[in-house]
Scaffold this motif. Sequence first.
Motif, PDB file in Angstrom:
ATOM      1  N   SER A 247       0.841  -1.190   0.000  1.00 34.56           N
ATOM      2  CA  SER A 247       0.000   0.000   0.000  1.00 34.56           C
ATOM      3  C   SER A 247       0.875   1.238   0.000  1.00 34.56           C
ATOM      4  N   VAL A 248       0.267   2.363  -0.329  1.00 33.29           N
ATOM      5  CA  VAL A 248       0.915   3.673  -0.265  1.00 33.29           C
ATOM      6  C   VAL A 248      -0.009   4.574   0.539  1.00 33.29           C
ATOM      7  N   SER A 249       0.535   5.287   1.519  1.00 38.44           N
ATOM      8  CA  SER A 249      -0.326   6.125   2.351  1.00 38.44           C
ATOM      9  C   SER A 249       0.426   7.333   2.865  1.00 38.44           C
ATOM     10  N   VAL A 250      -0.330   8.347   3.249  1.00 34.75           N
ATOM     11  CA  VAL A 250       0.219   9.547   3.891  1.00 34.75           C
ATOM     12  C   VAL A 250      -0.721   9.927   5.027  1.00 34.75           C
ATOM     13  N   GLU A 251      -0.182  10.582   6.035  1.00 38.02           N
ATOM     14  CA  GLU A 251      -1.027  11.055   7.129  1.00 38.02           C
ATOM     15  C   GLU A 251      -0.391  12.272   7.773  1.00 38.02           C
ATOM     16  N   ASP A 252      -1.214  13.057   8.434  1.00 34.74           N
ATOM     17  CA  ASP A 252      -0.752  14.245   9.161  1.00 34.74           C
ATOM     18  C   ASP A 252      -1.383  14.279  10.543  1.00 34.74           C
ATOM     19  N   THR A 253      -0.579  14.635  11.546  1.00 38.09           N
ATOM     20  CA  THR A 253      -1.087  14.937  12.879  1.00 38.09           C
ATOM     21  C   THR A 253      -1.114  16.454  13.023  1.00 38.09           C
ATOM     22  N   PHE A 254      -2.192  16.985  13.542  1.00 36.34           N
ATOM     23  CA  PHE A 254      -2.378  18.437  13.595  1.00 36.34           C
ATOM     24  C   PHE A 254      -2.032  18.982  14.975  1.00 36.34           C
ATOM     25  N   ASP A 255      -1.422  20.164  14.974  1.00 38.48           N
ATOM     26  CA  ASP A 255      -1.030  20.797  16.229  1.00 38.48           C
ATOM     27  C   ASP A 255      -2.240  21.045  17.129  1.00 38.48           C
ATOM     28  N   VAL A 256      -3.348  21.425  16.523  1.00 37.90           N
ATOM     29  CA  VAL A 256      -4.593  21.700  17.241  1.00 37.90           C
ATOM     30  C   VAL A 256      -5.694  20.875  16.581  1.00 37.90           C
ATOM     31  N   ASP A 257      -6.542  20.240  17.379  1.00 39.04           N
ATOM     32  CA  ASP A 257      -7.627  19.434  16.829  1.00 39.04           C
ATOM     33  C   ASP A 257      -8.469  20.257  15.852  1.00 39.04           C
ATOM     34  N   LEU A 258      -8.830  19.644  14.725  1.00 38.55           N
ATOM     35  CA  LEU A 258      -9.664  20.307  13.729  1.00 38.55           C
ATOM     36  C   LEU A 258     -11.136  20.099  14.079  1.00 38.55           C
ATOM     37  N   HIS A 259     -11.894  21.190  14.128  1.00 37.28           N
ATOM     38  CA  HIS A 259     -13.320  21.114  14.450  1.00 37.28           C
ATOM     39  C   HIS A 259     -14.194  21.503  13.259  1.00 37.28           C
ATOM     40  N   ASP A 260     -13.649  22.312  12.363  1.00 35.52           N
ATOM     41  CA  ASP A 260     -14.400  22.781  11.209  1.00 35.52           C
ATOM     42  C   ASP A 260     -14.501  21.658  10.181  1.00 35.52           C
ATOM     43  N   ARG A 261     -15.714  21.219   9.881  1.00 31.20           N
ATOM     44  CA  ARG A 261     -15.915  20.111   8.948  1.00 31.20           C
ATOM     45  C   ARG A 261     -15.373  20.433   7.552  1.00 31.20           C
ATOM     46  N   VAL A 262     -15.519  21.690   7.136  1.00 36.60           N
ATOM     47  CA  VAL A 262     -14.996  22.086   5.828  1.00 36.60           C
ATOM     48  C   VAL A 262     -13.477  21.955   5.805  1.00 36.60           C
ATOM     49  N   ARG A 263     -12.821  22.390   6.878  1.00 35.33           N
ATOM     50  CA  ARG A 263     -11.355  22.268   6.956  1.00 35.33           C
ATOM     51  C   ARG A 263     -10.940  20.795   6.934  1.00 35.33           C
ATOM     52  N   VAL A 264     -11.675  19.947   7.646  1.00 35.71           N
ATOM     53  CA  VAL A 264     -11.351  18.522   7.653  1.00 35.71           C
ATOM     54  C   VAL A 264     -11.422  17.963   6.231  1.00 35.71           C
ATOM     55  N   ARG A 265     -12.469  18.330   5.504  1.00 37.78           N
ATOM     56  CA  ARG A 265     -12.614  17.833   4.131  1.00 37.78           C
ATOM     57  C   ARG A 265     -11.470  18.326   3.246  1.00 37.78           C
ATOM     58  N   LEU A 266     -11.086  19.586   3.399  1.00 37.15           N
ATOM     59  CA  LEU A 266      -9.980  20.114   2.605  1.00 37.15           C
ATOM     60  C   LEU A 266      -8.676  19.364   2.900  1.00 37.15           C
ATOM     61  N   GLU A 267      -8.460  19.042   4.165  1.00 39.86           N
ATOM     62  CA  GLU A 267      -7.255  18.299   4.525  1.00 39.86           C
ATOM     63  C   GLU A 267      -7.270  16.900   3.919  1.00 39.86           C
ATOM     64  N   VAL A 268      -8.447  16.255   3.898  1.00 46.66           N
ATOM     65  CA  VAL A 268      -8.551  14.921   3.299  1.00 46.66           C
ATOM     66  C   VAL A 268      -8.246  14.994   1.803  1.00 46.66           C
ATOM     67  N   GLU A 269      -8.752  16.028   1.122  1.00 44.14           N
ATOM     68  CA  GLU A 269      -8.476  16.176  -0.305  1.00 44.14           C
ATOM     69  C   GLU A 269      -6.988  16.409  -0.554  1.00 44.14           C
ATOM     70  N   ARG A 270      -6.368  17.215   0.310  1.00 45.06           N
ATOM     71  CA  ARG A 270      -4.921  17.461   0.173  1.00 45.06           C
ATOM     72  C   ARG A 270      -4.132  16.166   0.358  1.00 45.06           C
ATOM     73  N   LEU A 271      -4.500  15.383   1.362  1.00 41.99           N
ATOM     74  CA  LEU A 271      -3.808  14.117   1.602  1.00 41.99           C
ATOM     75  C   LEU A 271      -4.007  13.157   0.443  1.00 41.99           C
ATOM     76  N   ALA A 272      -5.190  13.155  -0.153  1.00 40.12           N
ATOM     77  CA  ALA A 272      -5.435  12.295  -1.312  1.00 40.12           C
ATOM     78  C   ALA A 272      -4.511  12.673  -2.465  1.00 40.12           C
ATOM     79  N   ASP A 273      -4.317  13.975  -2.695  1.00 40.52           N
ATOM     80  CA  ASP A 273      -3.406  14.410  -3.756  1.00 40.52           C
ATOM     81  C   ASP A 273      -1.980  13.962  -3.483  1.00 40.52           C
ATOM     82  N   ARG A 274      -1.540  14.110  -2.237  1.00 35.59           N
ATOM     83  CA  ARG A 274      -0.186  13.681  -1.889  1.00 35.59           C
ATOM     84  C   ARG A 274      -0.025  12.180  -2.043  1.00 35.59           C
ATOM     85  N   CYS A 275      -1.060  11.432  -1.668  1.00 37.40           N
ATOM     86  CA  CYS A 275      -0.995   9.979  -1.764  1.00 37.40           C
ATOM     87  C   CYS A 275      -0.836   9.558  -3.223  1.00 37.40           C
ATOM     88  N   VAL A 276      -1.586  10.179  -4.114  1.00 38.14           N
ATOM     89  CA  VAL A 276      -1.483   9.847  -5.537  1.00 38.14           C
ATOM     90  C   VAL A 276      -0.117  10.239  -6.075  1.00 38.14           C
TER      91      VAL A 276
END
Length: 475
Positions: A247-276
């Motif tokens: 498998s190929v994977s990437v992950e990030d731990t955040f300095d401060v917990d993310l509460h904004d659902r829109v921000r969470v989605r943007l981070e998931v999209e960014r990680l998907a781009d990096r994974c590809v």
Amino acid sequence: MRAAPTILHLDMDAFYAAVEQAAKPSLRGKPVVVGGLGPRGVVATASYEARRFGVHSAMPTAQARRLAPNAAYLVPRFLLYRSISEQVMELLGRLSPLVEPLSLDEAFVDLEAGGAAHDAATARAAGERLRRDIYTTTGLPGSVGLAGSKMLAKIASEQAKPDGLTLIVPGTERELLGPLPVRTLPGVGPATGEHLRRAGMTTVAELAEAGEDELVRLLGRAHGAALYRMALGHDDRPVVAERDAKSVSVEDTFDVDLHDRVRVRLEVERLADRCVQRLRAAGRSGRTVVLKVRRYDFSTLTRSETLRGPTDDPGVVREAAARLLDTVDTTGGVRLLGVGVSGLADFTQEDLFAQAAAERSAAGAAPVPGPGAPEPAGADVPGTDAPGGAGPVGPRGARAEEPAERRWPAGHDVRHSAYGPGWVQGSGIGLVTVRFEQPGSPPGRVRTFRVDDPELTPSEPLPLVPGPGRAVTGS
């Protein structure tokens, strides 16, 4: 067990930190810590100078700063580490077709399979030649262990550190292992070690004296029997050539917990781009998209979706990851996010790209580049806790404005139109401090600029300067 010490274990000494010291003349002989620099950062590697203060890998960076406040704290440069690792692995491949990499800086080699050694003398000569070749190619030190088994070769390389060679003569295993702590043996972690300590066994000799039946009673049939064999010095595991990644994977731990659902989605999209991006770099595609979410309470959820066929299309992976996120409750905050692709293949399923393009067209979205197309600029800017972290990415791959500290990670390469190449010593409050030096140069001068200075730009790492010929030592 072999009658000759023809299994070699190489361990590059404090690899990440040693690379940084070789690349940055002002850091040679100084304490250097490489890892995540945020509040939740973890030490990846500490130089031997930093270890004298008690700093070690897997330690929280905040704790390391308390122990060694004057050390240089740097964000990893994994692209550079990988390129140097490839040079080292190529040298190992010249010794034998059987090379088993364990990580970027560690590997087993079956010298006998390559005809590089058949007895103690030829094994030692091969190990010494390897250390010389690594140093003259990369300028970096490496420790070598030689023995008749993988377990003993690894123990030997540990004893050889730093920058040495140790050969264990077959027949001396019991004598060598006896006084060593039980944690020396593979498979004995903190919990097993404590269990054995409570049973009165703290050394390998005490394990051997206890006998197989007692160890089986304490640890179970499989673990107890295997541990007894190792305590006697027996280990018949073969050196296995590199296996394909599953498998190929990437992950990030955040300095401060993310509460904004829109921000969470943007981070998931960014990680998907990096994974590809990593998937394409490996020349692979994958069929199953995996999302990992660690919530505020440390509970970890994993969701996966299997596609009709393998893909390396960033749009397909991004959309699958977003669908998976819709099934996860992020109420309370998100501490870590990860995106992976498994079920790897060497081809792609073209109809998936057409499907993704049609869906985006229907939604009025801009097209996403297909296989082989360039990624958006700046798609792999290292972040705080994991390689390649960066600020949020918009729905179509456009990067949002990032904090200055993210744009200038400590330790990363830059170039100034007037002063030339250098590296970031630190940044904050709108300023970035740069030391202008490069591999092979004398220690350079330090200058400070505004973070938006147009004459200062990020740069690719410069190659290390090969080391001169040298004599090697060993035991």
